[in-house]
Design an enzyme around this catalytic site. Structure first.
Site, PDB file in Angstrom:
ATOM      1  N   CYS A 134      64.244  11.202   2.330  1.00  0.00           N
ATOM      2  CA  CYS A 134      64.120   9.750   2.455  1.00  0.00           C
ATOM      3  C   CYS A 134      62.713   9.358   2.888  1.00  0.00           C
ATOM      4  O   CYS A 134      62.359   9.493   4.062  1.00  0.00           O
ATOM      5  CB  CYS A 134      65.150   9.237   3.471  1.00  0.00           C
ATOM      6  SG  CYS A 134      65.003   7.473   3.780  1.00  0.00           S
ATOM      7  N   CYS A 137      62.560   6.463   5.423  1.00  0.00           N
ATOM      8  CA  CYS A 137      62.900   6.848   6.803  1.00  0.00           C
ATOM      9  C   CYS A 137      61.755   7.626   7.456  1.00  0.00           C
ATOM     10  O   CYS A 137      61.446   7.423   8.619  1.00  0.00           O
ATOM     11  CB  CYS A 137      64.131   7.742   6.847  1.00  0.00           C
ATOM     12  SG  CYS A 137      65.453   7.246   5.766  1.00  0.00           S
ATOM     13  N   ASP A 138      61.154   8.541   6.712  1.00  0.00           N
ATOM     14  CA  ASP A 138      60.271   9.529   7.335  1.00  0.00           C
ATOM     15  C   ASP A 138      58.799   9.424   6.951  1.00  0.00           C
ATOM     16  O   ASP A 138      57.967  10.132   7.528  1.00  0.00           O
ATOM     17  CB  ASP A 138      60.764  10.948   6.984  1.00  0.00           C
ATOM     18  CG  ASP A 138      62.189  11.182   7.483  1.00  0.00           C
ATOM     19  OD1 ASP A 138      62.543  10.606   8.522  1.00  0.00           O
ATOM     20  OD2 ASP A 138      62.932  11.920   6.830  1.00  0.00           O
TER      21      ASP A 138
END
Ligand code: NAP
Length: 305
Positions: A134, A137-138
Site C-alpha cells: 500500500c 499507507c507507507d
C-alpha cells in the site's frame, strides 16, 4: 446477542456501501458488517480519478467516507465487526461475527479481495520493514529513499507514480516488456524522470537484516541474476478474492470468485455477491458500486416475493 435482519451486507467497500445505500432507500434497514477495512481497497488509494462526479479526482478514503455517510443518511447501520462464519444451507441464513450471531433473510457479499503475494523469501519476515502492499499507507516513510515496485498493471503504475512524490528513485520491476496498465498511466510513467524500469525480470528474494536492503532480481530471458539495492519494495501483482468463508456453500470459479448471474444472484437464492468477491474482470470502483446497487435491488425483490 442474536438479531434477525432483512438484509445483511458483508463488507464496506464501494460494493458494500452502494448495496447498503440502495437497501436503506428501499426501507430494508440493512446492517453492514464493515470488516477491518471500511472503504475497502479504494480507501487505500491516494486519489481516484475515474469515479464520475469528481472532475478533479477524489481521495480514496474521502470517497469511502462519503459513501458511508450517504448510506447512513437513509438508515444503513454500520457494525465494526468481521464475519467469522456463515451458514447458507437453510433460511434464515446464519452469520457469525467475532461478537455475535445474526440471522438474515438475505445476504449481500461484498468482502472484496486482498493483494497477491510474491511468495519469495524475505517477503513475510520484512513485511512492514520495507515490504508493503500500500503506497498510500507507507509511501511517506520513503522520503528521499529508493523504492522498487513490482507489477505491470494499473495498480503498479499508479502507485509507482504516487511514490515519486516521496522517493528519490522508483524502479518498476515487471516480468514482461509490455505493460497491462492503461495508456495514460504508461505515458505518465515514461515521462517521469524518477522512474526506472527493469523489464523481463522477477524478484527472487527480498534481502536485509531488520529492514529491506536489496532484492535478488532475475532476468527471465537471459536467466541472469542481479542485486538491486533498495530501501523498500511495493508489491502490486493483482488481487485474490476474500471468499474462503463461503467455500463449499456457494458456487465459485476455478480462481475462487463467486459465480453470479447478471443480477448478482449466487447459487443460493437470497444470497447475492458484488464487487471483487465476484468480479474477476473490471475491478473498478464504479463497477463494484454498480454491482452493489444491483444486488440490493434484487434482495428487495426477493424479500417482497
Ligand atoms: P492486474 O491488472 O492483474 O496486474 C497484475 C500485474 O502483476 C500484471 O502486470 C502481471 O504481469 C503482474 N504479475 C502477476 N503475478 C505476478 C507474479 N507472480 N510475479 C510478478 N508479476 C506478476 O492487477 P492490478 O494492477 O492490481 O489491477 C487489478 C484491476 O484493477 C485491473 O482490472 C485494473 O484495471 C484495475 N485498476 C484500475 C485502476 C484505474 O483505473 N486507475 C487502478 C488500479 C487498478 P502480466 O502483465 O505479465 O500478467
Amino acid at each position: 446477542m442474536e438479531s434477525n435482519e432483512k438484509v445483511v451486507v458483508l463488507g464496506a467497500g464501494p460494493a458494500g456501501y452502494s448495496a447498503a445505500l440502495y437497501a436503506a432507500r428501499a426501507e430494508l434497514n440493512p446492517l453492514v458488517l464493515t470488516g477491518l477495512q471500511p472503504g475497502g481497497q479504494a480507501a487505500l488509494t491516494h486519489t481516484i480519478e475515474n469515479y464520475p462526479g469528481f472532475p478533479e479526482g477524489v481521495g480514496g478514503s474521502e470517497l469511502g467516507d462519503l459513501f458511508q455517510k450517504q448510506a447512513e443518511r437513509f438508515g444503513a447501520r454500520m457494525e465494526y465487526d468481521s464475519v467469522t462464519a456463515v451458514d447458507f444451507s437453510k433460511k434464515p441464513f446464519k452469520i457469525n461475527t467475532y461478537a455475535r450471531e445474526i440471522m438474515a433473510e438475505s445476504v449481500i457479499i461484498a468482502t472484496g479481495a486482498s493483494p497477491v503475494k510474491l511468495n519469495v523469501p524475505g517477503e513475510d519476515t520484512l513485511l512492514g520493514k520495507g515490504v508493503s502492499y500500500c503506497a498510500t499507507c507507507d509511501g511517506w516513510f520513503f522520503k528521499e529513499k529508493r523504492v522498487a515496485v513490482v507489477g505491470g498493471g494499473d495498480s503498479a503504475l499508479e502507485e509507482a507514480l504516487f511514490l515519486t512524490r516521496y522517493a528519490s528513485e522508483v524502479t518498476i520491476i515487471h516480468r514482461r516488456d509490455a505493460f497491462r496498465a492503461g495508456a495514460l498511466l504508461q505515458k505518465r510513467m515514461h515521462e517521469n524522470t524518477k522512474i526506472k524500469l527493469v523489464l523481463d525480470s522477477v524478484v527472487k528474494e527480498i534481502r536485509g537484516s531488520g529492514k529491506v536492503e536489496s532484492l535478488l532480481v532475475s532476468n527471465v530471458k537471459t536467466g541472469q541474476d542481479s542485486v538491486l539495492e533498495t530501501d523498500g519494495i511495493f508489491i502490486f501483482i493483482g488481487h485474490t478474492p476474500n471468499n474462503d468463508l463461503y467455500k463449499g456453500q456457494l458456487e465459485m470459479d476455478e480462481r475462487g470468485f463467486i459465480k453470479v448471474d447478471s443480477k448478482m444472484h449466487t447459487s443460493v437464492a437470497g444470497v447475492y455477491a458484488a464487487g471483487e468477491a465476484a468480479d474477476s474482470d473490471f475491478k473498478q470502483v464504479i463497477t463494484s458500486a454498480g454491482m452493489g446497487a444491483a444486488a440490493a435491488i434484487e434482495a428487495g425483490r426477493f424479500l417482497s416475493e
